[in-house]
Design a protein around this motif. Sequence first.
Motif, PDB file in Angstrom:
ATOM      1  N   SER A   1       1.454   9.236  -5.587  1.00  0.00           N
ATOM      2  CA  SER A   1       1.680  10.669  -5.153  1.00  0.00           C
ATOM      3  C   SER A   1       2.776  11.306  -6.078  1.00  0.00           C
ATOM      4  O   SER A   1       2.672  12.454  -6.588  1.00  0.00           O
ATOM      5  CB  SER A   1       2.432  10.653  -3.777  1.00  0.00           C
ATOM      6  N   GLU A   2       3.795  10.479  -6.594  1.00  0.00           N
ATOM      7  CA  GLU A   2       4.755  11.045  -7.719  1.00  0.00           C
ATOM      8  C   GLU A   2       3.942  11.077  -9.077  1.00  0.00           C
ATOM      9  O   GLU A   2       4.213  12.261  -9.294  1.00  0.00           O
ATOM     10  CB  GLU A   2       5.889  10.113  -7.640  1.00  0.00           C
TER      11      GLU A   2
ATOM     12  N   MET B   1      11.858  -0.880  -5.648  1.00  0.00           N
ATOM     13  CA  MET B   1      10.642  -0.420  -6.484  1.00  0.00           C
ATOM     14  C   MET B   1      10.725   1.229  -5.952  1.00  0.00           C
ATOM     15  O   MET B   1      10.733   2.068  -6.817  1.00  0.00           O
ATOM     16  CB  MET B   1       9.582  -1.178  -6.307  1.00  0.00           C
ATOM     17  N   ARG B   2      10.780   1.535  -4.882  1.00  0.00           N
ATOM     18  CA  ARG B   2      10.685   2.812  -4.153  1.00  0.00           C
ATOM     19  C   ARG B   2      11.954   3.418  -4.528  1.00  0.00           C
ATOM     20  O   ARG B   2      11.646   4.775  -5.049  1.00  0.00           O
ATOM     21  CB  ARG B   2      10.399   2.749  -2.693  1.00  0.00           C
TER      22      ARG B   2
ATOM     23  N   GLN C   1       0.938  -1.180  -0.064  1.00  0.00           N
ATOM     24  CA  GLN C   1       0.012  -0.104  -0.102  1.00  0.00           C
ATOM     25  C   GLN C   1       0.946   0.972  -0.101  1.00  0.00           C
ATOM     26  O   GLN C   1       0.610   2.289  -0.619  1.00  0.00           O
ATOM     27  CB  GLN C   1      -1.023  -0.032   1.247  1.00  0.00           C
ATOM     28  N   ARG C   2       2.037   1.186   0.977  1.00  0.00           N
ATOM     29  CA  ARG C   2       2.833   2.397   0.806  1.00  0.00           C
ATOM     30  C   ARG C   2       3.547   2.659  -0.491  1.00  0.00           C
ATOM     31  O   ARG C   2       3.936   3.596  -0.921  1.00  0.00           O
ATOM     32  CB  ARG C   2       3.784   2.215   2.101  1.00  0.00           C
ATOM     33  N   LEU C   3       3.956   1.413  -0.989  1.00  0.00           N
ATOM     34  CA  LEU C   3       4.681   1.582  -2.304  1.00  0.00           C
ATOM     35  C   LEU C   3       3.633   2.436  -3.470  1.00  0.00           C
ATOM     36  O   LEU C   3       4.253   3.206  -4.009  1.00  0.00           O
ATOM     37  CB  LEU C   3       5.055   0.172  -2.853  1.00  0.00           C
ATOM     38  N   ILE C   4       2.555   1.808  -3.468  1.00  0.00           N
ATOM     39  CA  ILE C   4       1.579   2.348  -4.312  1.00  0.00           C
ATOM     40  C   ILE C   4       1.268   3.740  -4.281  1.00  0.00           C
ATOM     41  O   ILE C   4       0.961   4.591  -5.071  1.00  0.00           O
ATOM     42  CB  ILE C   4       0.157   1.539  -4.551  1.00  0.00           C
ATOM     43  N   GLU C   5       1.037   4.098  -2.741  1.00  0.00           N
ATOM     44  CA  GLU C   5       0.862   5.459  -2.254  1.00  0.00           C
ATOM     45  C   GLU C   5       1.678   6.610  -2.907  1.00  0.00           C
ATOM     46  O   GLU C   5       1.877   7.559  -3.344  1.00  0.00           O
ATOM     47  CB  GLU C   5       0.596   5.459  -1.068  1.00  0.00           C
TER      48      GLU C   5
ATOM     49  N   ASN D   1      -5.987  -0.188 -11.810  1.00  0.00           N
ATOM     50  CA  ASN D   1      -5.060  -1.075 -12.653  1.00  0.00           C
ATOM     51  C   ASN D   1      -3.484  -1.067 -12.361  1.00  0.00           C
ATOM     52  O   ASN D   1      -2.890  -1.799 -12.219  1.00  0.00           O
ATOM     53  CB  ASN D   1      -4.863  -0.211 -14.142  1.00  0.00           C
ATOM     54  N   ILE D   2      -3.237   0.100 -11.553  1.00  0.00           N
ATOM     55  CA  ILE D   2      -2.010   0.078 -10.987  1.00  0.00           C
ATOM     56  C   ILE D   2      -1.794  -0.936  -9.809  1.00  0.00           C
ATOM     57  O   ILE D   2      -0.736  -1.669  -9.707  1.00  0.00           O
ATOM     58  CB  ILE D   2      -1.562   1.622 -10.489  1.00  0.00           C
ATOM     59  N   ARG D   3      -3.004  -0.915  -8.818  1.00  0.00           N
ATOM     60  CA  ARG D   3      -2.730  -1.807  -7.859  1.00  0.00           C
ATOM     61  C   ARG D   3      -2.691  -3.430  -8.358  1.00  0.00           C
ATOM     62  O   ARG D   3      -2.078  -4.129  -7.957  1.00  0.00           O
ATOM     63  CB  ARG D   3      -3.952  -1.623  -6.963  1.00  0.00           C
TER      64      ARG D   3
END
Lengths: 254, 254
Positions: free
Chosen positions: A193-194, A231-232, A185-189, A213-215
């Motif tokens: 955000s970016e 990834m981050r 969840q933090r990665l996707i957020e 789709n991204i999730r």
Amino acid sequence: MTHHGPAIILIGAQLGENIGKAVRAMYNFGLTDLRLVAPRDGWPNEAAYPSAAGADFILDKAQVFNTAAEAIADLQFIYATTARKRGMIKKIVTPEHCADLMRCAINNGQKGGILFGAERSGLVNDDISLCDAIVTVPLNPDFSSLNLAQAVILLSYEWYKSGDATTKEYVEMQDAVPASSQDMQRLIEHMESELTDAGYFRHEKRIPTLQRNIRNIFKRTNLTKEEVTTMRGIIKTLATGGGEGWKAEKAAKD
Amino acid sequence: MTHHGPAIILIGAQLGENIGKAVRAMYNFGLTDLRLVAPRDGWPNEAAYPSAAGADFILDKAQVFNTAAEAIADLQFIYATTARKRGMIKKIVTPEHCADLMRCAINNGQKGGILFGAERSGLVNDDISLCDAIVTVPLNPDFSSLNLAQAVILLSYEWYKSGDATTKEYVEMQDAVPASSQDMQRLIEHMESELTDAGYFRHEKRIPTLQRNIRNIFKRTNLTKEEVTTMRGIIKTLATGGGEGWKAEKAAKD
């Protein structure tokens, strides 16, 4: 396993090389009881050793008989491998089912074996009539030229599989730990955000679909905790260096 | 079947003979798309033909590539065959499960393939990282010396099985008709009647058990109508000639 597998009984095998190949196939799948009925070139046969690829002890302790009836005398169940129809009223089983039936009988303390005919001619009907059932490998009807060693490997493989508990699908995690839902969840957020900063979510109505789709993409990756960190780092790099480049390129195009 | 099977992709294969054997195995199980990556002895290679056992057209139309990445460029799913652990976080599947997954993807219109490494060295990790998953044949841990052709035959066999509808157990009845329950009942009554005349049922208390045993034995035979007639002839013969002989022998012993 305390029980032994079925005997592999080769009737009238012609080439020592093929006996060796059969033995290699047997031992790959844990079978060690080789019985030879009237091998064409006699026994022992030095020509069998090179192709056995090291499973020599099976060749050394092979038993030799004059007839199929003698070779199976102590056995309680027998399967005959053949591809041709024989005009006999006899049960025909697939190799997989044959393995299950043998496993069941052997687990009940019985001994059994599988008969294989000579390279060119196969089994004679008299020998097949000694057997509980015929086992036939399903093959391309346009090209069914299975040789002796191939028949032995497929039957031996199915035997091994019937007692093998390997999970049909698993992931070697090494020392890695799968990412938690919170990590993901933090990665996707972080990415969203970016992307928001970079002006990616331009069409208000499409945002929920894009986010789903991204999730879904990221969920399919089954990342580890360490890979989330990777990834981050990638997102951060793209958002500063690469990300700036993309914006510049886009501005030039517009 | 309208869909094609997976491509078989051999990377750095050394001996033409082994390529031929792989092709024979492929075509036995209906596979025809052979791709060669940097075969050691170049291509075409006459040494491949004898062991292909007639499946020459697959050798004739084989595609040749310089790298694994080029060979798989048009494919949507790829499996890598290897026995060794690779220290990679990658899904590992059994051949049977691999076949199911490939069948599912191909039924959905996708194209895919299976990578096989060179005879001695197998696949390199860089090529494995291009693949969706690793497929590993379950093998006797004491003797896991599967050669290239054997690996190809086992994967091809599982592929074929995944789309094969052969009943796991059936009986070729030729023109014969299975006996009805009434046929069997009459056969057993015939035998019991002859046995009663011959003094077989001497111990009153054991008669029901004996009768059940006899019915169970005969039921297991799955006789045809014609075989019922054969058995009744046998019983009649024993009850007159052989049966008289048995009584005489018994009388002499008593």
